[in-house]
Scaffold this motif. Structure first.
Motif, short mmCIF file in Angstrom:
data_model
loop_
_atom_site.label_atom_id
_atom_site.label_comp_id
_atom_site.label_asym_id
_atom_site.label_seq_id
_atom_site.Cartn_x
_atom_site.Cartn_y
_atom_site.Cartn_z
N PRO A 33 23.63 1.89 30.50
CA PRO A 33 24.55 1.90 31.65
C PRO A 33 24.25 0.79 32.66
N ALA A 34 23.25 -0.02 32.35
CA ALA A 34 22.95 -1.24 33.11
C ALA A 34 22.63 -0.99 34.59
N PRO A 35 21.60 -0.22 34.87
CA PRO A 35 21.17 -0.09 36.28
C PRO A 35 20.77 -1.43 36.88
N CYS A 36 20.42 -2.40 36.02
CA CYS A 36 20.09 -3.76 36.51
C CYS A 36 21.27 -4.35 37.26
N GLU A 37 22.48 -4.12 36.75
CA GLU A 37 23.66 -4.73 37.38
C GLU A 37 23.93 -4.09 38.74
N SER A 38 23.63 -2.78 38.87
CA SER A 38 23.79 -2.13 40.17
C SER A 38 22.81 -2.71 41.18
N ALA A 39 21.67 -3.26 40.68
CA ALA A 39 20.64 -3.80 41.57
C ALA A 39 20.74 -5.33 41.73
N CYS A 40 21.73 -5.94 41.09
CA CYS A 40 21.88 -7.41 41.14
C CYS A 40 22.21 -7.83 42.57
N VAL A 41 21.49 -8.84 43.09
CA VAL A 41 21.70 -9.26 44.48
C VAL A 41 23.10 -9.84 44.68
N LEU A 42 23.59 -10.53 43.66
CA LEU A 42 24.95 -11.07 43.76
C LEU A 42 25.96 -9.95 43.96
N GLY A 43 25.61 -8.77 43.43
CA GLY A 43 26.50 -7.61 43.52
C GLY A 43 26.70 -7.09 44.94
N ILE A 44 25.93 -7.60 45.90
CA ILE A 44 26.11 -7.13 47.28
C ILE A 44 27.50 -7.52 47.80
N ASP A 45 27.91 -8.75 47.50
CA ASP A 45 29.25 -9.12 48.00
C ASP A 45 30.12 -9.83 46.97
N GLN A 46 29.69 -9.81 45.70
CA GLN A 46 30.51 -10.35 44.61
C GLN A 46 30.29 -9.44 43.41
N PRO A 47 31.13 -9.54 42.38
CA PRO A 47 30.82 -8.76 41.18
C PRO A 47 29.47 -9.20 40.60
N ALA A 48 28.67 -8.24 40.15
CA ALA A 48 27.31 -8.52 39.64
C ALA A 48 27.38 -9.42 38.41
N VAL A 49 26.26 -10.09 38.13
CA VAL A 49 26.13 -10.89 36.90
C VAL A 49 26.30 -9.95 35.69
N THR A 50 26.90 -10.46 34.63
CA THR A 50 27.14 -9.64 33.42
C THR A 50 25.86 -9.58 32.57
N ILE A 51 24.83 -8.99 33.14
CA ILE A 51 23.48 -9.01 32.55
C ILE A 51 23.48 -8.39 31.15
N LYS A 52 24.10 -7.24 31.04
CA LYS A 52 24.07 -6.52 29.75
C LYS A 52 24.75 -7.33 28.65
N ASN A 53 25.84 -8.00 29.00
CA ASN A 53 26.54 -8.78 27.96
C ASN A 53 25.74 -10.03 27.58
N VAL A 54 25.05 -10.62 28.55
CA VAL A 54 24.21 -11.77 28.19
C VAL A 54 23.10 -11.28 27.25
N GLU A 55 22.55 -10.11 27.56
CA GLU A 55 21.47 -9.55 26.73
C GLU A 55 21.93 -9.37 25.27
N VAL A 56 23.08 -8.74 25.09
CA VAL A 56 23.52 -8.46 23.71
C VAL A 56 23.93 -9.76 23.01
N SER A 57 24.44 -10.72 23.77
CA SER A 57 24.83 -11.99 23.16
C SER A 57 23.59 -12.73 22.64
N ILE A 58 22.49 -12.64 23.40
CA ILE A 58 21.25 -13.32 22.98
C ILE A 58 20.75 -12.72 21.66
N ILE A 59 20.67 -11.39 21.61
CA ILE A 59 20.08 -10.78 20.41
C ILE A 59 21.03 -10.90 19.21
N ASP A 60 22.34 -10.79 19.44
CA ASP A 60 23.26 -10.93 18.30
C ASP A 60 23.16 -12.33 17.71
N ARG A 61 23.05 -13.33 18.59
CA ARG A 61 22.92 -14.70 18.08
C ARG A 61 21.58 -14.85 17.35
#
Ligand SMILES: Cc1cc2nc3c(=O)[nH]c(=O)nc-3n(C[C@H](O)[C@H](O)[C@H](O)COP(=O)(O)OP(=O)(O)OC[C@H]3O[C@@H](n4cnc5c(N)ncnc54)[C@H](O)[C@@H]3O)c2cc1C
Ligand code: SF4
Length: 485
Positions: A99-127
């Motif tokens: 459920p990506a608690p990292c994205e809820s804690a992303c600093v960018l998420g304070i006033d913009q949509p958070a970084v898509t951390i979970k999708n970057v993660e899965v893209s790295i391992i799939d590649r």
């Protein structure tokens, strides 16, 4: 840093589209369309590489998120998987299911949509898998010490991989006929295709981990025998005791636990059945419980061709945006539209089940509910709101109350806490010498990311115990740690 101005240039989150609903409910494959790697690189560039990366703290594994965002932005995907594997044994599981608690804690998420951390993660391992960068890592030296890991969910797999790589002879005992725990039999294919588990098992086998399925510790092998045959034991048996709903009519045919229903649907994908015996085809389906398990029942019922699907939840509908009571960087309880909910069905909040009504021949035909209001004393029925809704199949997805006590736990005699979970100390040791515990069995019903984090950390404790010295294995998280909620 990924790109000092990345977050100023790209202000929107972009994620893989979901396949059209009418197409995807005809099959069981994962719901996502392919995603362009160039877009992932751009999204990674939004990471601000904050001086204090709160996302590290949000992630129970302590994933080194800004480091791999920067590497992806710099097109060094091979190094990115090295950094990702440094803290996470199975990013293909978390990258799909967390459920990506990292994205809820992303600093960018304070006033913009958070970084898509979970999708970057899965893209790295799939590649990494595609490129052949994920290889078995057998230990250079074997210690001759033996470890039994009981249970093959994410906690057991993480503990086993860490301990095997540290040179110990590890056997994973699993009572089911296949490895994977809830990843295999709870979570449906459309959330994570099981080929991802099979690939990891092949890697772990090549590293030297032994898997024994169809072995129930406490029945087929006594706990005493297990301890005598191994230098250490790690309990990772999960929280398998489900919560029931003891209302009139519970005994009617057609009222089942979610974990009776979901494994059958998964077994169809493995070729065990042509058609699941418990099947939603043509039926009015009621799912009781609004969490992940309930959503999995909803998506499964759609694919089986249900006449209607209704999900009931006793809690009020959560807010769509972060309320003041759950400020950044906590993980807020928000209204979620999962892929299963996009596919149809109805969700009813603030209702309680009073009774299941039968058709006179022992089958359920309807459910009687009442609206409830939350007060200091609990949930109170709202007068005059009782009603019946048609029900041919009811699944109970109301969570789990802890580990199964009879068998292994009783035989070992490990101490339990007030909630019935296995007590561990800071090293994941139970009250019994040489016996450790990680994942839902100690923590109570939780998440895959916590199970992996605990499995890794317990492995460090076991390694210290076996070698009588310090351990090079990392500790992800203390057993008492709780998420930022
Ligand atoms: C339907 C469903 C959907 C979920 N979806 C998500 C999700 O999307 N994201 C997420 O993060 N979490 C999700 N969860 C929660 C997540 O699956 C669990 O938190 C996680 O799997 C716990 O891992 P574990 O290794 O502790 O235990 P488990 O995965 O439960 O594995 C325990 C294993 O131990 C075996 N075992 C138990 N006792 C014995 C014994 N005596 N001898 C031998 N073997 C034994 C069991 O058969 C089982 O295979 C979901 C849970 C369910 C039920
Ligand atoms: S494991 Fe979960 S919390 Fe950690 S980085 Fe991945 S998505 Fe975020």
């Amino acid at each position: 840093m990924a790109d000092p101005k990345g977050f100023l240039k790209i202000t929107e989150r972009e994620l893989p589209a979901h396949r059209p609903v009418d197409v995807r409910i005809q099959d069981w494959r994962e719901v996502y369309e392919d995603f362009d790697r160039g877009t992932v690189t751009k999204q990674a560039s939004r990471c601000m590489d904050c001086g204090i990366p709160f996302c590290h703290n949000g992630c129970p594994l302590g994933n080194l998120i800004p480091e791999w965002n920067s590497l992806v932005h710099g097109h060094d995907w091979a190094e990115a998987i090295e950094r990702l594997h440094a803290t996470n044994n199975f990013p293909e599981f978390t990258g799909r299911l967390c459920p990506a608690p990292c994205e809820s804690a992303c600093v960018l998420g304070i006033d913009q949509p958070a970084v898509t951390i979970k999708n970057v993660e899965v893209s790295i391992i799939d590649r990494a898998w595609e490129e052949g960068w994920v290889k078995p890592l057998p230990p250079a030296v074997r210690t001759g010490k033996t470890v039994a890991v009981v249970g093959s969910g994410p906690a057991g797999l993480a503990a086993a991989q860490q301990l095997t790589r540290a040179g110990h002879d590890v056997t994973v005992y699993e009572r089911a006929d296949r490895i994977g725990g809830l990843l295999r039999y709870g979570i449906p294919e459309f959330k994570m295709e099981k080929r991802h588990i099979d690939r990891r098992i092949a890697q772990m086998t090549a590293e030297g981990t032994t898997f024994r399925t169809g072995v129930d510790i406490g029945t087929d092998i006594t706990a005493e025998r297990l301890r005598a045959d191994h230098d250490a034991v790690v309990l990772t048996g999960g929280a398998t005791a489900w919560r029931d709903l003891p209302v009139p009519g519970r005994e009617l045919a057609g009222v089942h636990q979610a974990m009776e229903y979901l494994p059958q649907a998964n077994r169809v994908q493995f070729g065990d059945y042509d058609r699941a015996p418990l099947n939603a085809e043509g039926k009015h389906v009621i799912v009781i419980g609004g969490g992940d398990t309930g959503a999995d029942c909803v998506g499964t019922a759609h694919r089986q061709g249900a006449a209607s699907v209704t999900q009931l939840e006793i809690m009020p509908k959560p807010p769509a945006t972060r309320p003041d009571s759950q400020p950044w960087p906590t993980m807020p309880m928000l209204y979620k539209v999962t892929s299963a909910h996009e596919e149809g069905g109805k969700r009813i909040y603030s209702v309680n089940t009073l009774e299941f009504l039968g058709d006179g021949e022992g089958n359920v035909r309807a459910l009687k509910l009442v609206e409830v209001r939350r007060t200091d004393k609990g949930f109170e029925p709202v007068e005059g709101t009782e009603r019946e809704i048609p029900a041919d199949l009811v699944t109970l997805a109301m969570g789990f109350v802890g580990p199964q006590k009879e068998g292994m736990i009783e035989q070992l005699g490990v101490d339990l806490d007030g909630r019935g979970n296995v007590v561990r100390d800071a090293d994941y040791r139970t009250s019994v010498e040489g016996v450790y515990c990680a994942g839902d069995m100690g923590r109570g019903q939780s998440l895959i990311v916590w199970a992996i984090a605990e499995g890794r950390s317990a492995a460090a404790g076991v390694d210290r115990f076996l070698t009588g010295a310090g351990s090079d294995l990392p500790v992800a998280i203390a057993p008492t740690a709780r998420p930022l909620v």
